[in-house]
Motif scaffolding. Structure first.
Motif, short mmCIF file in Angstrom:
data_model
loop_
_atom_site.label_atom_id
_atom_site.label_comp_id
_atom_site.label_asym_id
_atom_site.label_seq_id
_atom_site.Cartn_x
_atom_site.Cartn_y
_atom_site.Cartn_z
N LEU A 175 1.08 25.94 -1.38
CA LEU A 175 2.23 25.29 -2.01
C LEU A 175 1.77 24.44 -3.17
CD1 LEU A 175 5.31 24.70 -1.89
CD2 LEU A 175 4.75 22.71 -0.47
N CYS B 273 -4.05 15.09 4.65
CA CYS B 273 -4.50 16.49 4.64
C CYS B 273 -5.61 16.71 5.66
CB CYS B 273 -4.97 16.89 3.24
SG CYS B 273 -3.65 17.08 2.03
N ILE C 258 0.73 26.81 6.08
CA ILE C 258 0.44 26.70 4.65
C ILE C 258 -0.81 25.84 4.55
CG2 ILE C 258 1.29 25.85 2.43
CD1 ILE C 258 4.16 26.27 3.68
N GLU D 157 3.59 25.11 9.39
CA GLU D 157 4.09 26.38 8.83
C GLU D 157 2.96 27.28 8.34
OE1 GLU D 157 6.96 27.14 9.46
OE2 GLU D 157 8.15 25.30 9.62
N LEU E 114 -2.56 22.72 -0.58
CA LEU E 114 -1.55 22.03 -1.39
C LEU E 114 -2.14 21.73 -2.76
CD1 LEU E 114 -0.29 19.47 1.29
CD2 LEU E 114 0.90 21.56 0.55
N ALA F 165 3.32 21.28 6.41
CA ALA F 165 2.59 22.43 5.87
C ALA F 165 1.71 23.06 6.94
CB ALA F 165 1.75 22.00 4.67
N LEU G 10 9.67 24.75 3.04
CA LEU G 10 8.54 24.86 3.97
C LEU G 10 8.89 25.77 5.15
CD1 LEU G 10 7.39 21.14 3.94
CD2 LEU G 10 6.04 23.08 3.12
N ILE H 272 -5.44 20.52 6.41
CA ILE H 272 -4.94 21.09 5.15
C ILE H 272 -5.93 20.78 4.03
CG2 ILE H 272 -3.08 20.95 3.44
CD1 ILE H 272 -2.17 22.21 5.98
#
Length: 261
Positions: free
Chosen positions: A99, A143, A123, A121, A126, A118, A82, A148
């Motif tokens: 990811l 999430c 990202i 970073e 998922l 995540a 990560l 996310i």
């Protein structure tokens, strides 16, 4: 609209279809996989789907399975992955990293922690193909709390009522598997197969407000052209890995340019 969906929407104003490339973290080494991701982002791919390897990647065909097993000869950990992906995300703001892995290593890491790290970073998506949505309430909550998008998969074999449910819950994008089976070689030629795929994507579109990505078996320019106007993202996995194995980064980039001009 989520950050991931907004990115796709903005990019789609410039391109008829976006590119997502698949890279196995740690294959053939951590350093070489990160170098390959950086090269892909330098070349302007819109997304990289980074797979954190697992010993039993049940959705994947021979090429990706072999790459995962090779990667796992090293000691890998999710936290380091990560952090390294976060540096790439910061350096290449015109691309996004998603990811992908399987539930076992991510559950051991901690799903709440995964969503939090995540987000930190950058990202934004998922993918856990072996986590059924019916058993994902904690994961979904984590999430949502961190901004996310959990990316759900549908296949041509998904029952229509379940397909409608998954498509309706999709946010960042919906991963539409182009055919039943695992990743890798596939034949999409033939009018009947083209029509079946078109009907399948049209059915999904009646239920999904989120963008649509299509993967599994894509390896020819005609397939990308077939998806244009019917999907938002074309996902290149085993074909790119095969090209990389045969001729390194240059061969992989040549394939991307041939497919996406």
């Amino acid at each position: 609209m989520s950050q991931l969906a907004d990115f796709i929407h903005q990019k789609r104003q410039q391109k008829p279809i976006l590119s997502m490339t698949h890279v196995v973290y740690g294959y053939p080494s951590v350093e070489e996989s990160l170098s390959w991701m950086e090269r892909l982002m330098q070349e302007g791919v819109d997304f990289i789907e980074v797979q954190f390897p697992f010993s039993d990647p049940v959705a994947d065909g021979p090429s990706i399975v072999a790459a995962c097993h090779k990667a796992l000869e090293q000691k890998l950990d999710v936290e380091t992955c990560l952090s390294q992906l976060g540096k790439l995300a910061k350096n290449f703001p015109d691309s996004r990293i998603v990811l992908m892995s399987y539930l076992n290593p991510m559950y051991r890491f901690g799903l709440d922690k995964l969503a939090k790290r995540a987000a930190e970073e950058n990202i934004l998506g998922l993918i856990l193909p072996d986590l059924p949505i019916e058993q994902a309430a904690t994961y979904q909550a984590a999430c949502k709390a961190n901004g996310i998008d959990p990316v759900w998969l549908v296949t041509p074999a998904t029952p229509k009522d379940r397909l409608a449910m998954l498509a309706g819950q999709a946010s960042g994008f919906l991963y539409c598997v182009a055919r039943s089976g695992v990743t890798g070689h596939s034949v999409h030629e033939g009018k009947s197969k083209v029509n079946v795929l078109d009907d399948y994507l049209a059915e999904i579109k009646t239920h999904a407000s989120a963008p649509m990505g299509v993967g599994f078996g894509l390896r020819h320019r005609e397939q990308i052209e077939q998806l244009t106007g019917k999907a938002d993202i074309a996902i290149l996995g085993s074909a790119l890995l095969d090209a990389y194995n045969n001729g390194g980064q240059d061969q992989g980039i040549k394939l991307i340019k041939d497919l996406f001009h």
